[in-house]
Design a protein around this motif. Structure first.
Motif, short mmCIF file in Angstrom:
data_model
loop_
_atom_site.label_atom_id
_atom_site.label_comp_id
_atom_site.label_asym_id
_atom_site.label_seq_id
_atom_site.Cartn_x
_atom_site.Cartn_y
_atom_site.Cartn_z
N LEU A 1 0.83 -1.20 0.00
CA LEU A 1 0.00 0.00 0.00
C LEU A 1 0.87 1.26 0.00
O LEU A 1 0.56 2.23 -0.69
N PHE B 1 2.25 1.72 -3.48
CA PHE B 1 1.19 2.12 -4.41
C PHE B 1 0.75 3.57 -4.18
O PHE B 1 0.70 4.38 -5.11
N LEU B 2 0.47 3.91 -2.92
CA LEU B 2 -0.05 5.25 -2.63
C LEU B 2 1.01 6.33 -2.80
O LEU B 2 0.69 7.47 -3.13
N SER C 1 3.02 6.48 -5.11
CA SER C 1 3.12 6.77 -6.54
C SER C 1 2.04 7.75 -6.99
O SER C 1 2.06 8.23 -8.13
N THR C 2 1.08 8.04 -6.11
CA THR C 2 0.04 9.02 -6.42
C THR C 2 0.49 10.39 -5.92
O THR C 2 1.38 10.50 -5.07
N LYS D 1 -9.31 -6.95 0.07
CA LYS D 1 -7.88 -6.80 -0.22
C LYS D 1 -7.50 -7.20 -1.64
O LYS D 1 -6.42 -6.84 -2.10
N SER E 1 -9.04 -6.09 -4.19
CA SER E 1 -9.56 -5.04 -5.07
C SER E 1 -8.44 -4.48 -5.95
O SER E 1 -7.30 -4.33 -5.49
N PRO E 2 -8.75 -4.15 -7.19
CA PRO E 2 -7.74 -3.55 -8.07
C PRO E 2 -7.35 -2.15 -7.59
O PRO E 2 -8.13 -1.49 -6.89
N PRO E 3 -6.16 -1.67 -7.97
CA PRO E 3 -5.69 -0.35 -7.52
C PRO E 3 -6.68 0.79 -7.78
O PRO E 3 -6.86 1.65 -6.92
N ALA E 4 -7.31 0.78 -8.95
CA ALA E 4 -8.25 1.85 -9.27
C ALA E 4 -9.41 1.89 -8.28
O ALA E 4 -9.92 2.97 -7.92
N ILE F 1 -9.24 0.88 -5.10
CA ILE F 1 -8.72 1.38 -3.83
C ILE F 1 -8.71 2.91 -3.85
O ILE F 1 -9.14 3.57 -2.89
N LEU F 2 -8.24 3.49 -4.94
CA LEU F 2 -8.22 4.95 -5.06
C LEU F 2 -9.64 5.53 -5.05
O LEU F 2 -9.89 6.54 -4.39
#
Length: 209
Positions: A17, A20-21, A23-24, A104, A106-109, A111-112
């Motif tokens: 996480l 991934f986060l 990178s935003t 858990k 769930s795809p990244p999109a 989650i965002l």
């Protein structure tokens, strides 16, 4: 930047996480907790804007952590991030004050999308869960026995589980031993238990202490 607190006992999940986060450009992980007590402390001190909370934590049940967070910071959005199916835990979590429920896998999109939704003050459920809720095919979820206790009964339950004598519990609440005995009898009846030892076992089993 939206400040995120992650509470999950798996370092791999927290690391994924975080990567991934980071990178935003919108979300910044300001704190991580591997158990419920640490999560509650960090909620007070980290200045986070949203909490990503797992249900299975080693010390406290995640739903209990959720309830305590909502008592201290009712406006702080908490997004449950769990491996358990929505059918089993989504409605109990939402009823306990969660702003959303996310699996858990769930795809990244997704989650965002969930984070954006709860930070904006709305509730998030997956499209499939929303469809089932609208169709009325979701079961309401079973209440656990201790969820039927009053706040005072819950407080007495926790003290009894720690071996605190009735007299001392009475002194703490400025009540007679007879009144505390009545509370104890109600607790035993509501939880279908027979002794203080069983109370301790129940509290440990459900990670309430």
């Amino acid at each position: 930047m939206v400040k995120v607190l992650i509470a999950d006992d798996h370092a791999v999940v927290r690391g994924g996480l975080r990567q991934f986060l980071s990178s935003t450009e919108e979300f910044d992980i300001v704190a991580e907790a591997a158990n419920g007590q640490t999560a509650l402390e960090l909620v007070r001190t980290s200045g986070c804007d949203v909490v990503l909370l797992d249900i299975t934590l080693p010390d406290l049940n995640g739903l209990e952590v959720l309830k305590r967070i909502k008592r201290s910071k009712p406006d702080l959005p908490v997004l449950i991030f769990s491996m358990f199916s929505e059918d089993e835990f989504a409605l109990p979590a939402l009823n306990a004050g969660a702003s959303g429920y996310l699996n858990k896998d769930s795809p990244p999109a997704q989650i965002l999308a969930a984070l954006h939704t709860v930070v904006a003050g709305a509730r998030y459920v997956s499209p499939s869960l929303a469809e089932r809720l609208l169709a009325g095919t979701m079961s309401p979820g079973k209440r656990l026995p201790h969820e039927n206790l009053s706040p005072r009964e819950m407080a007495v339950l926790l003290l009894l589980s720690k071996g605190v004598p009735l007299t001392r519990i009475g002194e703490q609440f400025h009540l007679s031993v007879k009144t505390i005995s009545t509370y104890r009898a109600r607790i035993l009846e509501k939880l279908d238990l027979a002794s203080n030892a069983e109370i301790t076992r129940y509290v440990l089993q459900h990670k309430l202490g």
